[in-house]
Design a protein around this motif. Structure first.
Motif, short mmCIF file in Angstrom:
data_model
loop_
_atom_site.label_atom_id
_atom_site.label_comp_id
_atom_site.label_asym_id
_atom_site.label_seq_id
_atom_site.Cartn_x
_atom_site.Cartn_y
_atom_site.Cartn_z
N PHE A 22 46.19 39.30 45.62
CA PHE A 22 45.11 39.02 44.68
C PHE A 22 43.76 39.39 45.30
O PHE A 22 42.90 39.99 44.65
N ALA A 23 43.57 39.03 46.57
CA ALA A 23 42.32 39.35 47.26
C ALA A 23 42.14 40.86 47.40
O ALA A 23 41.02 41.38 47.25
N ILE A 24 43.22 41.58 47.67
CA ILE A 24 43.14 43.04 47.80
C ILE A 24 42.80 43.68 46.45
O ILE A 24 41.93 44.57 46.36
N ILE A 25 43.47 43.24 45.38
CA ILE A 25 43.20 43.78 44.04
C ILE A 25 41.76 43.48 43.63
O ILE A 25 41.07 44.34 43.06
N LEU A 26 41.29 42.28 43.94
CA LEU A 26 39.90 41.92 43.62
C LEU A 26 38.92 42.78 44.40
O LEU A 26 37.86 43.17 43.88
N THR A 27 39.27 43.10 45.64
CA THR A 27 38.42 43.99 46.45
C THR A 27 38.28 45.36 45.80
O THR A 27 37.17 45.90 45.67
N ILE A 28 39.39 45.93 45.39
CA ILE A 28 39.37 47.26 44.75
C ILE A 28 38.61 47.21 43.43
O ILE A 28 37.83 48.11 43.10
N PHE A 29 38.79 46.13 42.66
CA PHE A 29 38.12 45.98 41.37
C PHE A 29 36.61 45.92 41.53
O PHE A 29 35.85 46.60 40.81
N VAL A 30 36.14 45.12 42.49
CA VAL A 30 34.69 45.02 42.73
C VAL A 30 34.14 46.34 43.26
O VAL A 30 33.03 46.75 42.89
N ALA A 412 51.14 22.04 50.63
CA ALA A 412 52.16 21.72 49.64
C ALA A 412 53.37 22.63 49.73
O ALA A 412 54.44 22.30 49.21
N GLY A 413 53.24 23.79 50.39
CA GLY A 413 54.36 24.69 50.52
C GLY A 413 54.66 25.49 49.27
O GLY A 413 55.81 25.84 49.01
N LEU A 414 53.62 25.80 48.47
CA LEU A 414 53.79 26.58 47.25
C LEU A 414 52.99 27.87 47.31
O LEU A 414 52.19 28.07 48.21
N LYS A 415 53.20 28.74 46.32
CA LYS A 415 52.43 29.96 46.17
C LYS A 415 51.47 29.80 45.00
O LYS A 415 51.65 28.94 44.13
N ILE A 416 50.46 30.66 44.96
CA ILE A 416 49.42 30.52 43.95
C ILE A 416 50.00 30.63 42.54
O ILE A 416 49.55 29.95 41.61
N ARG A 417 51.01 31.47 42.34
CA ARG A 417 51.57 31.63 41.00
C ARG A 417 52.28 30.35 40.52
O ARG A 417 52.49 30.17 39.32
N ASP A 418 52.62 29.47 41.45
CA ASP A 418 53.31 28.24 41.08
C ASP A 418 52.40 27.26 40.32
O ASP A 418 52.87 26.44 39.54
N ILE A 419 51.09 27.32 40.58
CA ILE A 419 50.17 26.35 39.97
C ILE A 419 49.15 26.98 39.03
O ILE A 419 48.54 26.29 38.23
#
Length: 441
Positions: A22-30, A412-419
Protein backbone atom coordinates in the motif's frame (compact mmCIF):
# COMPACT_ATOMS: atom_id res chain seq x y z
CA UNK A 1 -25.44 -2.17 8.21
CA UNK A 2 -25.09 -5.87 7.39
CA UNK A 3 -25.03 -5.31 3.62
CA UNK A 4 -22.62 -2.37 3.74
CA UNK A 5 -20.27 -3.97 6.24
CA UNK A 6 -20.18 -7.23 4.31
CA UNK A 7 -19.61 -5.36 1.03
CA UNK A 8 -16.63 -3.32 2.27
CA UNK A 9 -15.14 -6.29 4.10
CA UNK A 10 -15.23 -8.46 0.95
CA UNK A 11 -13.95 -5.59 -1.20
CA UNK A 12 -10.98 -4.92 1.05
CA UNK A 13 -10.18 -8.60 1.54
CA UNK A 14 -10.04 -9.06 -2.22
CA UNK A 15 -8.26 -5.93 -3.42
CA UNK A 16 -6.29 -4.30 -0.58
CA UNK A 17 -2.65 -5.45 -0.60
CA UNK A 18 -0.29 -5.75 2.34
CA UNK A 19 0.44 -2.49 4.18
CA UNK A 20 3.96 -2.33 2.69
CA UNK A 21 2.62 -2.64 -0.85
CA UNK A 22 0.00 0.00 0.00
CA UNK A 23 2.84 2.40 0.87
CA UNK A 24 4.61 1.63 -2.42
CA UNK A 25 1.42 2.13 -4.48
CA UNK A 26 0.74 5.39 -2.64
CA UNK A 27 4.30 6.52 -3.40
CA UNK A 28 3.84 5.93 -7.13
CA UNK A 29 0.40 7.60 -7.08
CA UNK A 30 1.72 10.77 -5.41
CA UNK A 31 4.68 10.82 -7.80
CA UNK A 32 2.29 10.80 -10.79
CA UNK A 33 0.05 13.47 -9.21
CA UNK A 34 3.09 15.70 -8.73
CA UNK A 35 4.27 15.24 -12.30
CA UNK A 36 0.88 15.97 -13.89
CA UNK A 37 -0.60 18.59 -11.54
CA UNK A 38 2.38 20.63 -10.30
CA UNK A 39 5.40 22.32 -11.82
CA UNK A 40 7.67 19.51 -10.62
CA UNK A 41 9.09 17.19 -13.28
CA UNK A 42 9.87 13.48 -12.80
CA UNK A 43 13.41 14.10 -11.60
CA UNK A 44 12.27 16.80 -9.20
CA UNK A 45 9.63 14.50 -7.73
CA UNK A 46 12.24 11.79 -7.23
CA UNK A 47 14.43 14.38 -5.53
CA UNK A 48 11.58 15.48 -3.23
CA UNK A 49 10.98 11.82 -2.38
CA UNK A 50 14.62 11.03 -1.66
CA UNK A 51 15.21 14.20 0.39
CA UNK A 52 12.25 13.41 2.64
CA UNK A 53 12.81 9.66 2.89
CA UNK A 54 14.63 9.72 6.23
CA UNK A 55 12.71 12.56 7.90
CA UNK A 56 10.73 10.19 10.16
CA UNK A 57 13.67 8.24 11.58
CA UNK A 58 13.23 9.64 15.10
CA UNK A 59 9.47 9.19 14.97
CA UNK A 60 9.83 5.69 13.52
CA UNK A 61 12.05 4.77 16.46
CA UNK A 62 9.48 6.21 18.87
CA UNK A 63 6.67 4.14 17.35
CA UNK A 64 8.83 1.02 17.29
CA UNK A 65 9.43 1.50 21.00
CA UNK A 66 5.68 2.01 21.53
CA UNK A 67 5.16 -1.53 20.23
CA UNK A 68 8.16 -3.10 21.99
CA UNK A 69 7.76 -1.42 25.39
CA UNK A 70 4.00 -1.97 25.32
CA UNK A 71 4.58 -5.66 24.64
CA UNK A 72 7.17 -5.81 27.44
CA UNK A 73 4.81 -4.27 29.98
CA UNK A 74 1.82 -6.33 28.87
CA UNK A 75 3.84 -9.53 29.24
CA UNK A 76 4.46 -8.96 32.95
CA UNK A 77 2.37 -11.13 35.31
CA UNK A 78 0.85 -8.11 37.10
CA UNK A 79 -0.42 -6.42 33.93
CA UNK A 80 -1.65 -9.71 32.50
CA UNK A 81 -3.74 -10.31 35.61
CA UNK A 82 -5.19 -6.79 35.41
CA UNK A 83 -6.10 -7.10 31.72
CA UNK A 84 -7.64 -10.53 32.32
CA UNK A 85 -9.73 -9.14 35.20
CA UNK A 86 -10.88 -6.14 33.13
CA UNK A 87 -11.68 -8.35 30.15
CA UNK A 88 -13.97 -10.43 32.38
CA UNK A 89 -16.51 -7.59 32.19
CA UNK A 90 -17.37 -8.81 28.67
CA UNK A 91 -19.65 -11.86 28.54
CA UNK A 92 -20.91 -11.74 24.94
CA UNK A 93 -19.37 -10.75 21.57
CA UNK A 94 -21.38 -7.51 21.55
CA UNK A 95 -20.19 -6.59 25.03
CA UNK A 96 -16.62 -7.47 24.04
CA UNK A 97 -16.63 -5.07 21.08
CA UNK A 98 -18.21 -2.25 23.10
CA UNK A 99 -15.78 -2.70 25.99
CA UNK A 100 -12.68 -2.71 23.76
CA UNK A 101 -13.92 0.35 21.86
CA UNK A 102 -14.59 2.34 25.01
CA UNK A 103 -11.27 1.42 26.65
CA UNK A 104 -9.36 2.32 23.46
CA UNK A 105 -11.18 5.66 23.14
CA UNK A 106 -10.43 6.64 26.74
CA UNK A 107 -6.81 5.52 26.45
CA UNK A 108 -6.28 7.49 23.20
CA UNK A 109 -7.95 10.50 24.80
CA UNK A 110 -5.16 10.40 27.38
CA UNK A 111 -2.34 9.74 24.90
CA UNK A 112 -2.36 8.30 21.39
CA UNK A 113 0.70 6.06 21.85
CA UNK A 114 -0.66 4.75 25.11
CA UNK A 115 -4.03 4.19 23.48
CA UNK A 116 -2.67 2.26 20.50
CA UNK A 117 -0.84 -0.22 22.71
CA UNK A 118 -3.50 -0.57 25.40
CA UNK A 119 -6.29 -0.98 22.84
CA UNK A 120 -4.48 -3.71 20.90
CA UNK A 121 -3.33 -5.62 23.97
CA UNK A 122 -6.74 -5.40 25.58
CA UNK A 123 -8.35 -6.71 22.38
CA UNK A 124 -6.16 -9.83 22.58
CA UNK A 125 -7.17 -10.50 26.19
CA UNK A 126 -10.86 -9.91 25.52
CA UNK A 127 -10.68 -12.28 22.54
CA UNK A 128 -9.36 -14.97 24.86
CA UNK A 129 -12.19 -14.28 27.32
CA UNK A 130 -14.89 -14.28 24.60
CA UNK A 131 -13.57 -16.65 21.91
CA UNK A 132 -16.79 -16.45 19.88
CA UNK A 133 -16.26 -12.76 19.07
CA UNK A 134 -15.17 -11.78 15.56
CA UNK A 135 -11.53 -11.02 16.33
CA UNK A 136 -11.02 -8.76 13.31
CA UNK A 137 -13.82 -6.46 14.46
CA UNK A 138 -12.37 -6.46 17.97
CA UNK A 139 -9.03 -5.23 16.62
CA UNK A 140 -10.73 -2.67 14.34
CA UNK A 141 -12.59 -1.44 17.43
CA UNK A 142 -9.32 -1.09 19.29
CA UNK A 143 -7.89 0.93 16.40
CA UNK A 144 -11.00 3.14 16.23
CA UNK A 145 -9.81 4.78 19.44
CA UNK A 146 -7.40 6.78 17.24
CA UNK A 147 -10.39 8.79 16.01
CA UNK A 148 -10.39 10.75 19.23
CA UNK A 149 -6.71 11.36 19.87
CA UNK A 150 -6.41 14.85 18.35
CA UNK A 151 -9.30 16.04 20.50
CA UNK A 152 -7.53 14.77 23.63
CA UNK A 153 -4.56 15.58 25.83
CA UNK A 154 -1.88 14.55 23.32
CA UNK A 155 -3.32 16.40 20.31
CA UNK A 156 -0.30 17.95 18.62
CA UNK A 157 -2.11 20.88 16.95
CA UNK A 158 -3.98 22.29 20.00
CA UNK A 159 -0.93 21.83 22.22
CA UNK A 160 1.37 23.45 19.65
CA UNK A 161 -0.71 26.60 19.08
CA UNK A 162 -0.96 27.07 22.86
CA UNK A 163 2.82 27.01 23.20
CA UNK A 164 4.76 30.33 23.07
CA UNK A 165 7.07 30.52 20.06
CA UNK A 166 5.10 28.27 17.71
CA UNK A 167 5.77 29.01 14.04
CA UNK A 168 2.38 30.69 13.40
CA UNK A 169 2.35 32.84 16.53
CA UNK A 170 2.90 36.05 14.55
CA UNK A 171 -0.13 35.22 12.37
CA UNK A 172 -2.67 33.80 14.82
CA UNK A 173 -1.17 34.44 18.24
CA UNK A 174 -1.46 31.98 21.11
CA UNK A 175 -4.71 30.01 21.40
CA UNK A 176 -5.23 28.45 24.85
CA UNK A 177 -6.59 24.92 25.14
CA UNK A 178 -9.80 26.32 26.65
CA UNK A 179 -10.63 27.52 23.12
CA UNK A 180 -9.64 24.24 21.45
CA UNK A 181 -9.67 21.08 23.58
CA UNK A 182 -12.20 22.44 26.07
CA UNK A 183 -14.36 24.31 23.57
CA UNK A 184 -18.06 23.36 23.24
CA UNK A 185 -17.61 21.95 19.72
CA UNK A 186 -14.67 19.73 20.70
CA UNK A 187 -16.39 18.46 23.86
CA UNK A 188 -19.49 17.68 21.78
CA UNK A 189 -17.48 15.62 19.27
CA UNK A 190 -15.50 13.75 21.94
CA UNK A 191 -18.50 12.92 24.14
CA UNK A 192 -20.64 11.90 21.17
CA UNK A 193 -17.97 9.50 19.90
CA UNK A 194 -17.41 8.09 23.40
CA UNK A 195 -21.11 7.26 23.64
CA UNK A 196 -22.02 6.25 20.10
CA UNK A 197 -18.93 4.58 18.64
CA UNK A 198 -19.01 1.52 20.97
CA UNK A 199 -22.66 1.00 19.98
CA UNK A 200 -21.91 1.43 16.28
CA UNK A 201 -18.99 -1.01 16.38
CA UNK A 202 -21.20 -3.56 18.10
CA UNK A 203 -23.51 -3.54 15.05
CA UNK A 204 -20.55 -4.25 12.74
CA UNK A 205 -20.75 -7.83 14.02
CA UNK A 206 -23.84 -8.39 11.87
CA UNK A 207 -21.91 -8.02 8.61
CA UNK A 208 -18.72 -9.93 9.42
CA UNK A 209 -17.59 -13.29 8.10
CA UNK A 210 -16.74 -15.26 11.26
CA UNK A 211 -14.68 -17.77 9.26
CA UNK A 212 -11.91 -15.20 8.74
CA UNK A 213 -11.09 -14.62 12.38
CA UNK A 214 -8.65 -17.37 13.31
CA UNK A 215 -5.36 -16.40 14.89
CA UNK A 216 -4.02 -19.55 16.47
CA UNK A 217 -1.18 -17.81 18.34
CA UNK A 218 -3.75 -16.12 20.58
CA UNK A 219 -5.21 -19.28 21.94
CA UNK A 220 -2.10 -21.04 23.23
CA UNK A 221 -2.29 -22.02 26.87
CA UNK A 222 0.32 -19.81 28.52
CA UNK A 223 -0.24 -21.34 31.94
CA UNK A 224 0.76 -24.79 30.65
CA UNK A 225 3.78 -23.31 28.92
CA UNK A 226 4.84 -21.78 32.20
CA UNK A 227 4.40 -25.11 33.98
CA UNK A 228 6.46 -26.96 31.38
CA UNK A 229 9.24 -24.35 31.25
CA UNK A 230 12.56 -25.63 32.56
CA UNK A 231 14.04 -23.50 35.33
CA UNK A 232 17.81 -23.22 34.95
CA UNK A 233 19.68 -22.21 38.08
CA UNK A 234 22.49 -19.67 37.47
CA UNK A 235 25.95 -21.14 38.03
CA UNK A 236 28.38 -18.44 36.81
CA UNK A 237 28.83 -14.82 37.94
CA UNK A 238 27.48 -13.62 34.57
CA UNK A 239 24.35 -15.75 34.91
CA UNK A 240 23.81 -14.52 38.45
CA UNK A 241 23.92 -10.93 37.23
CA UNK A 242 21.43 -11.74 34.47
CA UNK A 243 19.06 -13.17 37.08
CA UNK A 244 19.62 -10.49 39.71
CA UNK A 245 16.43 -8.82 40.94
CA UNK A 246 18.51 -6.14 42.66
CA UNK A 247 19.83 -4.73 39.38
CA UNK A 248 16.34 -4.58 37.87
CA UNK A 249 14.94 -2.80 40.92
CA UNK A 250 17.79 -0.27 41.07
CA UNK A 251 17.65 0.80 37.41
CA UNK A 252 13.85 0.61 37.41
CA UNK A 253 13.55 2.91 40.42
CA UNK A 254 15.99 5.32 38.81
CA UNK A 255 13.74 5.52 35.77
CA UNK A 256 10.56 5.99 37.81
CA UNK A 257 12.18 8.75 39.89
CA UNK A 258 12.86 10.61 36.65
CA UNK A 259 9.23 10.11 35.60
CA UNK A 260 8.09 11.69 38.87
CA UNK A 261 10.51 14.58 38.36
CA UNK A 262 9.20 15.08 34.82
CA UNK A 263 5.58 15.44 35.93
CA UNK A 264 6.47 17.68 38.87
CA UNK A 265 8.41 20.09 36.65
CA UNK A 266 6.29 19.90 33.46
CA UNK A 267 2.77 19.17 34.68
CA UNK A 268 0.70 16.47 32.99
CA UNK A 269 2.93 16.31 29.91
CA UNK A 270 2.24 12.74 28.77
CA UNK A 271 4.18 12.85 25.49
CA UNK A 272 5.22 9.80 23.49
CA UNK A 273 8.75 9.76 24.96
CA UNK A 274 7.57 9.74 28.55
CA UNK A 275 4.99 7.03 27.74
CA UNK A 276 7.76 4.84 26.33
CA UNK A 277 9.95 5.69 29.32
CA UNK A 278 7.22 4.62 31.79
CA UNK A 279 6.46 1.40 29.89
CA UNK A 280 10.15 0.50 29.65
CA UNK A 281 11.10 0.94 33.30
CA UNK A 282 7.89 -0.52 34.69
CA UNK A 283 8.60 -3.52 32.44
CA UNK A 284 12.11 -3.85 33.85
CA UNK A 285 10.83 -3.83 37.44
CA UNK A 286 7.82 -6.08 36.89
CA UNK A 287 9.80 -8.71 34.96
CA UNK A 288 12.00 -8.84 38.07
CA UNK A 289 15.23 -10.04 36.42
CA UNK A 290 17.24 -8.75 33.42
CA UNK A 291 17.09 -12.24 31.84
CA UNK A 292 13.29 -12.38 31.79
CA UNK A 293 13.17 -8.80 30.55
CA UNK A 294 15.60 -9.48 27.68
CA UNK A 295 13.76 -12.64 26.64
CA UNK A 296 10.56 -10.60 26.36
CA UNK A 297 12.36 -7.87 24.39
CA UNK A 298 13.44 -10.49 21.84
CA UNK A 299 9.83 -11.50 21.33
CA UNK A 300 8.56 -7.90 21.21
CA UNK A 301 11.06 -6.69 18.62
CA UNK A 302 9.59 -9.09 16.07
CA UNK A 303 6.42 -7.00 16.06
CA UNK A 304 8.17 -3.77 15.03
CA UNK A 305 9.44 -4.88 11.61
CA UNK A 306 6.62 -3.30 9.61
CA UNK A 307 7.12 0.08 11.25
CA UNK A 308 10.87 0.11 10.66
CA UNK A 309 10.51 -0.66 6.95
CA UNK A 310 7.41 1.36 6.07
CA UNK A 311 7.80 4.67 7.90
CA UNK A 312 10.61 5.90 5.58
CA UNK A 313 8.31 5.39 2.59
CA UNK A 314 5.66 7.58 4.21
CA UNK A 315 8.33 10.18 4.94
CA UNK A 316 9.18 10.16 1.23
CA UNK A 317 5.50 10.61 0.35
CA UNK A 318 5.27 13.54 2.75
CA UNK A 319 8.36 15.05 1.13
CA UNK A 320 6.75 14.87 -2.32
CA UNK A 321 3.44 16.30 -1.07
CA UNK A 322 5.04 19.27 0.68
CA UNK A 323 7.87 20.15 -1.72
CA UNK A 324 5.82 19.81 -4.93
CA UNK A 325 2.94 21.93 -3.59
CA UNK A 326 0.32 19.17 -3.83
CA UNK A 327 -0.79 19.70 -0.22
CA UNK A 328 -1.20 23.41 -0.85
CA UNK A 329 -3.26 22.84 -4.00
CA UNK A 330 -5.69 20.51 -2.21
CA UNK A 331 -6.11 23.00 0.65
CA UNK A 332 -6.61 26.02 -1.62
CA UNK A 333 -9.23 24.20 -3.70
CA UNK A 334 -11.44 23.84 -0.61
CA UNK A 335 -10.75 27.41 0.51
CA UNK A 336 -12.00 28.78 -2.82
CA UNK A 337 -15.64 27.90 -2.12
CA UNK A 338 -15.65 28.25 1.69
CA UNK A 339 -17.45 30.91 3.73
CA UNK A 340 -16.94 32.11 7.28
CA UNK A 341 -19.47 29.49 8.42
CA UNK A 342 -18.34 26.54 6.27
CA UNK A 343 -14.56 26.98 6.35
CA UNK A 344 -14.04 24.74 9.44
CA UNK A 345 -16.09 21.95 7.85
CA UNK A 346 -14.27 22.12 4.51
CA UNK A 347 -10.96 22.44 6.33
CA UNK A 348 -11.80 19.20 8.14
CA UNK A 349 -12.60 17.43 4.84
CA UNK A 350 -9.49 18.74 3.08
CA UNK A 351 -7.33 17.76 6.07
CA UNK A 352 -8.80 14.27 5.87
CA UNK A 353 -7.72 14.01 2.23
CA UNK A 354 -4.23 15.41 2.89
CA UNK A 355 -3.81 13.04 5.86
CA UNK A 356 -3.97 10.03 3.54
CA UNK A 357 -0.70 11.24 2.02
CA UNK A 358 0.79 13.07 5.06
CA UNK A 359 -0.21 10.82 8.00
CA UNK A 360 1.45 12.84 10.75
CA UNK A 361 -0.39 15.44 12.79
CA UNK A 362 2.60 17.73 13.28
CA UNK A 363 3.80 17.31 9.70
CA UNK A 364 0.34 17.99 8.29
CA UNK A 365 -0.08 21.14 10.42
CA UNK A 366 3.25 22.47 9.15
CA UNK A 367 2.04 22.00 5.55
CA UNK A 368 -1.65 22.90 5.83
CA UNK A 369 -1.85 25.13 8.89
CA UNK A 370 -0.48 28.36 7.34
CA UNK A 371 -2.89 28.11 4.38
CA UNK A 372 -6.03 27.49 6.42
CA UNK A 373 -5.26 30.03 9.15
CA UNK A 374 -4.57 32.74 6.58
CA UNK A 375 -7.87 31.90 4.88
CA UNK A 376 -9.69 32.05 8.23
CA UNK A 377 -8.25 35.50 8.96
CA UNK A 378 -9.17 36.81 5.50
CA UNK A 379 -12.83 35.72 5.62
CA UNK A 380 -13.36 36.20 9.36
CA UNK A 381 -13.67 32.55 10.40
CA UNK A 382 -12.80 31.27 13.87
CA UNK A 383 -9.06 30.47 13.87
CA UNK A 384 -9.29 28.11 16.88
CA UNK A 385 -12.06 26.10 15.22
CA UNK A 386 -10.19 26.09 11.90
CA UNK A 387 -7.04 24.79 13.60
CA UNK A 388 -9.03 22.02 15.30
CA UNK A 389 -10.64 21.20 11.95
CA UNK A 390 -7.17 20.39 10.60
CA UNK A 391 -6.56 18.26 13.71
CA UNK A 392 -9.83 16.32 13.42
CA UNK A 393 -9.33 15.80 9.68
CA UNK A 394 -5.95 14.27 10.47
CA UNK A 395 -7.54 11.93 13.02
CA UNK A 396 -10.56 11.07 10.86
CA UNK A 397 -8.90 9.40 7.86
CA UNK A 398 -6.48 7.51 10.07
CA UNK A 399 -9.22 4.89 9.82
CA UNK A 400 -8.27 4.16 6.19
CA UNK A 401 -4.54 4.93 6.43
CA UNK A 402 -2.33 1.95 7.52
CA UNK A 403 0.38 4.26 8.93
CA UNK A 404 -1.04 4.38 12.46
CA UNK A 405 -2.55 0.90 12.32
CA UNK A 406 0.87 -0.76 12.06
CA UNK A 407 1.54 -0.93 15.85
CA UNK A 408 -1.95 -2.29 16.49
CA UNK A 409 -1.67 -4.90 13.74
CA UNK A 410 1.79 -5.94 14.94
CA UNK A 411 0.50 -6.61 18.45
CA UNK A 412 -2.74 -8.24 17.27
CA UNK A 413 -1.09 -10.45 14.66
CA UNK A 414 -3.33 -9.36 11.77
CA UNK A 415 -2.89 -7.74 8.35
CA UNK A 416 -4.37 -4.43 7.26
CA UNK A 417 -6.93 -6.10 4.98
CA UNK A 418 -8.33 -7.93 8.01
CA UNK A 419 -9.67 -4.73 9.61
CA UNK A 420 -9.87 -2.11 6.86
CA UNK A 421 -13.35 -3.05 5.65
CA UNK A 422 -14.73 -2.34 9.12
CA UNK A 423 -12.64 0.81 9.41
CA UNK A 424 -14.29 2.19 6.26
CA UNK A 425 -17.65 1.86 8.02
CA UNK A 426 -16.25 3.59 11.12
CA UNK A 427 -14.90 6.39 8.89
CA UNK A 428 -18.32 7.02 7.34
CA UNK A 429 -20.14 6.96 10.69
CA UNK A 430 -17.67 9.24 12.49
CA UNK A 431 -18.05 11.93 9.80
CA UNK A 432 -21.52 12.71 11.18
CA UNK A 433 -20.67 13.78 14.78
CA UNK A 434 -17.46 15.52 13.72
CA UNK A 435 -19.18 17.53 10.95
CA UNK A 436 -22.07 18.40 13.29
CA UNK A 437 -19.59 19.66 15.86
CA UNK A 438 -18.18 22.18 13.39
CA UNK A 439 -21.57 23.25 12.03
CA UNK A 440 -23.65 23.52 15.21
CA UNK A 441 -21.28 25.47 17.48
Amino acid sequence: MKVLTSFFDRLVQRYLPDAFLFAIILTIFVFLLGVFFTNSGPMEMVTHWGNGFWDLLAFGMQMSLVVVTGYILASTPVVKRFLVKLSSLAKTPGQAVMLVTFVALVACLINYGFGLVVGALFAVHVAKRVPTVVYRILVASAYSGMLIWHGGFSGSVPLLIATPGHFLEDTMGLIPVVDTLFSPFNIFIVVTLLITLPIFNRYLLKGADPLRTTNASLWKDESKEAENATVVQPTTPAERLENSQVLSVLIGLMGLIFVGYHFVTNGFDLNINIVNFIFLFLGIILHRTPRRFLDTVSDGVKNAGGIIVQFPFYAGIMGMMASSGLSEQISLWFVDFSTEYTLPLFTFISAGIVNIFVPSGGGQWAVQGPIMIQAALEIGADTAKTAMAVAWGDAWTNMIQPFWALPVLAIAGLKIRDIMGFCVMILMFSFIPIALGFLLF
